[in-house]
Enzyme design. Sequence first.
Site, PDB file in Angstrom:
ATOM      1  N   LYS A 130     -21.637  31.679  91.294  1.00  0.00           N
ATOM      2  CA  LYS A 130     -20.947  32.663  90.444  1.00  0.00           C
ATOM      3  C   LYS A 130     -20.375  31.917  89.258  1.00  0.00           C
ATOM      4  O   LYS A 130     -20.087  30.727  89.344  1.00  0.00           O
ATOM      5  CB  LYS A 130     -19.800  33.323  91.225  1.00  0.00           C
ATOM      6  CG  LYS A 130     -19.389  34.652  90.661  1.00  0.00           C
ATOM      7  CD  LYS A 130     -20.278  35.753  91.183  1.00  0.00           C
ATOM      8  CE  LYS A 130     -19.991  37.084  90.561  1.00  0.00           C
ATOM      9  NZ  LYS A 130     -20.674  38.163  91.271  1.00  0.00           N
ATOM     10  N   ASP A 170     -21.975  40.830  85.973  1.00  0.00           N
ATOM     11  CA  ASP A 170     -20.892  41.225  86.877  1.00  0.00           C
ATOM     12  C   ASP A 170     -19.871  41.928  85.969  1.00  0.00           C
ATOM     13  O   ASP A 170     -20.259  42.426  84.893  1.00  0.00           O
ATOM     14  CB  ASP A 170     -20.283  39.993  87.583  1.00  0.00           C
ATOM     15  CG  ASP A 170     -19.389  40.366  88.765  1.00  0.00           C
ATOM     16  OD1 ASP A 170     -19.910  40.675  89.846  1.00  0.00           O
ATOM     17  OD2 ASP A 170     -18.151  40.373  88.611  1.00  0.00           O
TER      18      ASP A 170
HETATM   19  P1  NDP Z   1     -18.189  46.736  85.078  1.00  0.00           P
HETATM   20  O1  NDP Z   1     -17.603  45.781  84.110  1.00  0.00           O
HETATM   21  O2  NDP Z   1     -19.398  47.506  84.679  1.00  0.00           O
HETATM   22  O3  NDP Z   1     -17.090  47.801  85.534  1.00  0.00           O
HETATM   23  C1  NDP Z   1     -15.902  47.399  86.116  1.00  0.00           C
HETATM   24  C2  NDP Z   1     -15.063  48.639  86.375  1.00  0.00           C
HETATM   25  O4  NDP Z   1     -13.959  48.296  87.191  1.00  0.00           O
HETATM   26  C3  NDP Z   1     -14.497  49.233  85.101  1.00  0.00           C
HETATM   27  O5  NDP Z   1     -14.324  50.620  85.254  1.00  0.00           O
HETATM   28  C4  NDP Z   1     -13.158  48.521  84.988  1.00  0.00           C
HETATM   29  O6  NDP Z   1     -12.185  49.232  84.242  1.00  0.00           O
HETATM   30  C5  NDP Z   1     -12.758  48.466  86.444  1.00  0.00           C
HETATM   31  N1  NDP Z   1     -11.890  47.318  86.685  1.00  0.00           N
HETATM   32  C6  NDP Z   1     -12.215  46.008  86.563  1.00  0.00           C
HETATM   33  N2  NDP Z   1     -11.152  45.244  86.832  1.00  0.00           N
HETATM   34  C7  NDP Z   1     -10.146  46.091  87.121  1.00  0.00           C
HETATM   35  C8  NDP Z   1      -8.804  45.897  87.498  1.00  0.00           C
HETATM   36  N3  NDP Z   1      -8.288  44.673  87.620  1.00  0.00           N
HETATM   37  N4  NDP Z   1      -8.043  47.009  87.734  1.00  0.00           N
HETATM   38  C9  NDP Z   1      -8.558  48.257  87.617  1.00  0.00           C
HETATM   39  N5  NDP Z   1      -9.846  48.495  87.257  1.00  0.00           N
HETATM   40  C10 NDP Z   1     -10.617  47.420  87.032  1.00  0.00           C
HETATM   41  O7  NDP Z   1     -18.457  45.901  86.403  1.00  0.00           O
HETATM   42  P2  NDP Z   1     -19.405  46.244  87.635  1.00  0.00           P
HETATM   43  O8  NDP Z   1     -19.442  47.706  87.873  1.00  0.00           O
HETATM   44  O9  NDP Z   1     -20.667  45.498  87.465  1.00  0.00           O
HETATM   45  O10 NDP Z   1     -18.612  45.536  88.837  1.00  0.00           O
HETATM   46  C11 NDP Z   1     -17.676  46.224  89.642  1.00  0.00           C
HETATM   47  C12 NDP Z   1     -17.526  45.480  90.978  1.00  0.00           C
HETATM   48  O11 NDP Z   1     -18.792  45.421  91.638  1.00  0.00           O
HETATM   49  C13 NDP Z   1     -17.053  44.039  90.867  1.00  0.00           C
HETATM   50  O12 NDP Z   1     -16.263  43.728  91.990  1.00  0.00           O
HETATM   51  C14 NDP Z   1     -18.349  43.250  90.924  1.00  0.00           C
HETATM   52  O13 NDP Z   1     -18.140  41.921  91.367  1.00  0.00           O
HETATM   53  C15 NDP Z   1     -19.105  44.067  91.953  1.00  0.00           C
HETATM   54  N6  NDP Z   1     -20.557  43.907  91.964  1.00  0.00           N
HETATM   55  C16 NDP Z   1     -21.316  44.130  90.850  1.00  0.00           C
HETATM   56  C17 NDP Z   1     -22.680  44.011  90.908  1.00  0.00           C
HETATM   57  C18 NDP Z   1     -23.567  44.341  89.764  1.00  0.00           C
HETATM   58  O14 NDP Z   1     -24.783  44.342  89.933  1.00  0.00           O
HETATM   59  N7  NDP Z   1     -23.041  44.673  88.579  1.00  0.00           N
HETATM   60  C19 NDP Z   1     -23.360  43.550  92.140  1.00  0.00           C
HETATM   61  C20 NDP Z   1     -22.483  43.421  93.267  1.00  0.00           C
HETATM   62  C21 NDP Z   1     -21.137  43.570  93.154  1.00  0.00           C
HETATM   63  P3  NDP Z   1     -11.951  48.860  82.678  1.00  0.00           P
HETATM   64  O15 NDP Z   1     -13.235  49.202  81.990  1.00  0.00           O
HETATM   65  O16 NDP Z   1     -10.794  49.719  82.281  1.00  0.00           O
HETATM   66  O17 NDP Z   1     -11.645  47.401  82.669  1.00  0.00           O
HETATM   67  O1  2IT Z   2     -21.864  40.198  92.996  1.00  0.00           O
HETATM   68  C1  2IT Z   2     -23.089  40.307  92.799  1.00  0.00           C
HETATM   69  O2  2IT Z   2     -23.899  40.337  93.736  1.00  0.00           O
HETATM   70  C2  2IT Z   2     -23.572  40.422  91.415  1.00  0.00           C
HETATM   71  N1  2IT Z   2     -22.755  40.467  90.499  1.00  0.00           N
HETATM   72  C3  2IT Z   2     -25.046  40.454  91.134  1.00  0.00           C
HETATM   73  C4  2IT Z   2     -25.612  39.071  91.142  1.00  0.00           C
HETATM   74  C5  2IT Z   2     -27.042  38.961  90.715  1.00  0.00           C
HETATM   75  O3  2IT Z   2     -27.474  37.812  90.615  1.00  0.00           O
HETATM   76  O4  2IT Z   2     -27.724  39.956  90.488  1.00  0.00           O
END
Ligand code: NDP
Ligand code: 2IT
Length: 451
Positions: A130, A170
């Site tokens: 990461k 992420d």
């Molecule tokens: P994005 O940046 O697309 O979206 C993040 C969302 O979460 C936004 O709505 C943001 O709000 C909100 N958010 C982030 N931090 C905070 C906080 N501290 N308090 C309140 N709201 C918060 O990210 P993703 O959707 O990609 O990721 C979301 C989660 O999923 C993370 O934990 C990530 O590690 C996990 N994840 C993502 C993957 C992927 O493929 N993208 C794969 C596996 C896991 P705002 O816009 O207002 O900041």
């Molecule tokens: O937390 C996760 O699994 C991710 N943000 C996606 C990682 C990836 O390599 O697609």
Amino acid sequence: MALSDHVNLDQFMAGLKRRNPHETEFHQAVYEVAANVFDYINDKEIYHEQQILRRIAEPDRIIVFRVCWEDDKGNIRVNRGYRVQNNNAIGPYKGGLRFHPSVNLSILKFLAFEQTFKNSLTGLPMGGAKGGSDFNIKGKSDNEVMRFCQSFMDELYRHVGDDVDVPAGDIGVGAREIGYLFGKYKRLTNRFAGVLTGKGMEYGGSPTRVEATGYGAVYMMEDMLERVDSHIDGKTCLVSGAGNVAQYATEKLIHLGGNVVTMSDSSGFIYDRDGIDKDKLSFIVDLKTRRRHSLENYAKEYKAEFHPGKRPWQVPCDLAFPCATQNEISREEAQTLIGNGCIGVSEGANMPTEQEGIKDFVKAKVLFAPSKAANAGGVAISGLEMSQNSARITWREEELQSLLRNIMREIHDKCVEYGAARGSDYVDYVRGANIAGFKKVADAMIAYGVV
Ligand code: NDP
Ligand code: 2IT
């Protein structure tokens, strides 16, 4: 050596905390795995003798670097960049990049550690890593984001490679950032290689990658419910977050007949008693252009409630999908969910539930899919993007959608295999995911000897 001579869980955690002081998120992630693994390896001498967990909990390598860039006003700005390469026993390092002001080493070490087990669960050959930066994407112009990404890659490029380490998105890193990062990598190395995933479809991206994490978290819930003769149709669902994972989890839930009543972001949450439908979802975000209205505007437009600065877990529901960030469900909130009759939780975000909250969910026999299983769909399709890049072909959308569905079912089934409680119908998916994820990595490490 007699088993009694080995360190126990408490001694192991004390050592980990001594070596990694103040890294509370990292301690939390390791504890969650160690608690199950110590129990599993109790009568398996080889894992003790080879110090496997101790080795997995010590990242192979951590790279920390300065990222210097110029803002639109000509000011020199300095951020810190990181890549934590946790373990490559079963494949090249693989895992996302997070750009958010809260990013620090503890958070990236927890994420890289988790990624190692998650990637193992996908069944694909990927190690765990990461990275990211404390760069705040909010309020930055496109040009500023581009200059930041280019400067970040100026250092990162020497540590990554299609057979070495393959980053992705992420929090704060989506298609736009991946484009700038890939463009700079290509320029620096003169190589067109599958060194990043989540790429645009024009330059080696994979169909289904953008939906995969959110869809996968819903599929996991579908499988857990199916096992107890239930389904998503008609269930009231809470979703947190409004980013990539939350949007596609919501879309799939709507498709399967779920009644999604909340979404959230850092400004607060909306509660729409009538349910968020497809049109309302596209008001918050156009899934193609990614342009969004604020949640506050949503509330005005659709006469929904907006709760500034709050999280949605007080709202009564059947199913909960935390899809924003770590530790967004406190123990008290877990107890509220249980008290309100919530029967299932699928963690789209990484480690969104506090340790004690997880214990309460498991104790209350809630169907609880931990993040390393529930959100593995995203990295699984990333793994298939790597395969497509190596073969220089692109598979069809339907093929990838069906592969994603199957991979999630296989992950579910592995959790059942290792997490089914003796003499009870209940499956402890946390235990199942931890042990199944651990076993493959551990056995590969044993095969290599002490390296
Ligand atoms: P994005 O940046 O697309 O979206 C993040 C969302 O979460 C936004 O709505 C943001 O709000 C909100 N958010 C982030 N931090 C905070 C906080 N501290 N308090 C309140 N709201 C918060 O990210 P993703 O959707 O990609 O990721 C979301 C989660 O999923 C993370 O934990 C990530 O590690 C996990 N994840 C993502 C993957 C992927 O493929 N993208 C794969 C596996 C896991 P705002 O816009 O207002 O900041
Ligand atoms: O937390 C996760 O699994 C991710 N943000 C996606 C990682 C990836 O390599 O697609």
